[in-house]
Design a protein around this motif. Structure first.
Motif, PDB file in Angstrom:
ATOM      1  N   THR A 179       0.873  -1.111   0.115  1.00  0.00           N
ATOM      2  CA  THR A 179       0.000   0.057   0.098  1.00  0.00           C
ATOM      3  C   THR A 179       0.816   1.364  -0.040  1.00  0.00           C
ATOM      4  O   THR A 179       0.643   2.181  -0.676  1.00  0.00           O
ATOM      5  CB  THR A 179      -1.031   0.175   0.902  1.00  0.00           C
ATOM      6  N   ALA A 180       2.068   1.243   0.571  1.00  0.00           N
ATOM      7  CA  ALA A 180       3.004   2.386   0.593  1.00  0.00           C
ATOM      8  C   ALA A 180       3.488   2.682  -0.697  1.00  0.00           C
ATOM      9  O   ALA A 180       3.688   3.737  -1.152  1.00  0.00           O
ATOM     10  CB  ALA A 180       4.109   2.233   1.600  1.00  0.00           C
ATOM     11  N   ALA A 181       3.747   1.431  -1.580  1.00  0.00           N
ATOM     12  CA  ALA A 181       4.187   1.473  -2.736  1.00  0.00           C
ATOM     13  C   ALA A 181       3.083   2.408  -3.756  1.00  0.00           C
ATOM     14  O   ALA A 181       3.334   3.046  -4.742  1.00  0.00           O
ATOM     15  CB  ALA A 181       4.931   0.383  -3.416  1.00  0.00           C
ATOM     16  N   LEU A 182       1.819   1.916  -3.593  1.00  0.00           N
ATOM     17  CA  LEU A 182       1.031   2.204  -4.359  1.00  0.00           C
ATOM     18  C   LEU A 182       0.623   3.813  -4.239  1.00  0.00           C
ATOM     19  O   LEU A 182       0.583   4.607  -5.254  1.00  0.00           O
ATOM     20  CB  LEU A 182      -0.351   1.368  -4.083  1.00  0.00           C
ATOM     21  N   GLY A 183       0.640   4.069  -2.599  1.00  0.00           N
ATOM     22  CA  GLY A 183       0.575   5.654  -2.416  1.00  0.00           C
ATOM     23  C   GLY A 183       1.703   6.304  -2.984  1.00  0.00           C
ATOM     24  O   GLY A 183       1.447   7.755  -3.614  1.00  0.00           O
ATOM     25  N   ARG A 184       2.717   5.962  -3.060  1.00  0.00           N
ATOM     26  CA  ARG A 184       4.077   6.732  -3.792  1.00  0.00           C
ATOM     27  C   ARG A 184       3.765   6.693  -5.297  1.00  0.00           C
ATOM     28  O   ARG A 184       4.051   8.019  -5.934  1.00  0.00           O
ATOM     29  CB  ARG A 184       5.336   5.838  -3.510  1.00  0.00           C
ATOM     30  N   ILE A 185       3.242   5.747  -5.983  1.00  0.00           N
ATOM     31  CA  ILE A 185       2.911   5.896  -7.312  1.00  0.00           C
ATOM     32  C   ILE A 185       1.806   6.812  -7.810  1.00  0.00           C
ATOM     33  O   ILE A 185       2.015   7.646  -8.582  1.00  0.00           O
ATOM     34  CB  ILE A 185       2.714   4.356  -8.010  1.00  0.00           C
ATOM     35  N   ALA A 186       0.846   6.848  -6.787  1.00  0.00           N
ATOM     36  CA  ALA A 186      -0.433   7.544  -6.894  1.00  0.00           C
ATOM     37  C   ALA A 186       0.071   9.198  -6.829  1.00  0.00           C
ATOM     38  O   ALA A 186      -0.044  10.089  -7.709  1.00  0.00           O
ATOM     39  CB  ALA A 186      -1.312   7.386  -6.154  1.00  0.00           C
ATOM     40  N   ASN A 187       0.994   9.405  -5.899  1.00  0.00           N
ATOM     41  CA  ASN A 187       1.545  10.647  -5.415  1.00  0.00           C
ATOM     42  C   ASN A 187       2.115  11.293  -6.701  1.00  0.00           C
ATOM     43  O   ASN A 187       1.866  12.452  -7.227  1.00  0.00           O
ATOM     44  CB  ASN A 187       2.236  10.631  -4.202  1.00  0.00           C
ATOM     45  N   ARG A 188       3.102  10.385  -7.138  1.00  0.00           N
ATOM     46  CA  ARG A 188       3.954  10.771  -8.428  1.00  0.00           C
ATOM     47  C   ARG A 188       3.142  11.107  -9.750  1.00  0.00           C
ATOM     48  O   ARG A 188       3.293  12.232 -10.448  1.00  0.00           O
ATOM     49  CB  ARG A 188       4.873   9.731  -8.787  1.00  0.00           C
ATOM     50  N   VAL A 189       2.043  10.120  -9.777  1.00  0.00           N
ATOM     51  CA  VAL A 189       1.134  10.502 -11.243  1.00  0.00           C
ATOM     52  C   VAL A 189       0.149  11.732 -10.845  1.00  0.00           C
ATOM     53  O   VAL A 189       0.271  12.655 -11.886  1.00  0.00           O
ATOM     54  CB  VAL A 189       0.274   9.248 -11.221  1.00  0.00           C
TER      55      VAL A 189
END
Length: 196
Positions: A179-189
């Motif tokens: 979930t942390a990785a998902l959050g990082r990718i979402a923030n970048r996008v």
């Protein structure tokens, strides 16, 4: 096969019990491993009742995966309707995915699981899975387009792939890391977006 989007008509109590029971068993134990006799016993119906409503296990499976699609679509539409902006909606969708991964009884993505069990792309189950995924990425792309993202389709594909990875990794591995990785990718996008 087209996934019906109309509200579900009131169903017979026995038919509802069969579907509700199968939905739990299919998700928890896998579609192929759950037999008709087990569904009949667990839903407290007769064989005749089962076959009257579904005629074959494949019909029940299609209704199960179609019901999953409707549930996800309803949840996402409620999130979007309640959000004050596309950014808020996208962040709430990501939060709902993280919440799903952290929920008791989580067994990964029902659609990825179903696709793994039905490798034939022409099978009705796979057609529902494909339509679900197309709807999901289109919904993300629409929100990203409203947000002013320069390449909303590509960004939506990234978010969907990140979601797939988080759902799979959250089940098979470390749910917190997923979930942390998902959050990082979402923030970048989302940071790539600019006001329209």
């Amino acid at each position: 096969m087209v996934v019906e989007e109309a509200p579900t008509a009131q169903r017979a109590p026995a038919k509802g019990r069969i579907l509700d029971t199968a939905s739990v068993l299919f998700y928890e134990d896998g579609i192929r491993t759950v037999g008709v006799d087990r569904i009949i016993a667990a839903s407290s119906v007769t064989k005749a009742t089962f076959y009257k409503h579904y005629r074959a296990k494949d019909n029940l499976i299609v209704e199960y995966i179609t019901g999953r699609h409707r549930a996800v679509r309803t949840e996402v539409e409620h999130i979007i309707d309640a959000a004050e902006s596309p950014d808020v909606a996208l962040r709430a969708i990501i939060a709902s995915i993280a919440s799903e991964i952290a929920s008791p009884g989580f067994r990964g993505c029902a659609f990825i699981n179903a696709a793994a069990e039905f490798p034939d792309a022409e099978h009705p189950v796979r057609q529902v899975v494909t339509q679900h995924r197309e709807w999901y990425v289109d919904t993300l792309a629409d929100l990203l387009r409203e947000l002013g993202h320069p390449v909303p389709g590509d960004a939506a594909d990234e978010l969907q792939l990140a979601r797939d990875g988080a759902l799979s990794g959250g089940y098979a591995g470390d749910s917190i890391a997923a979930t942390a990785a998902l959050g990082r990718i979402a923030n970048r996008v989302l940071a790539e977006a600019r006001p329209a």
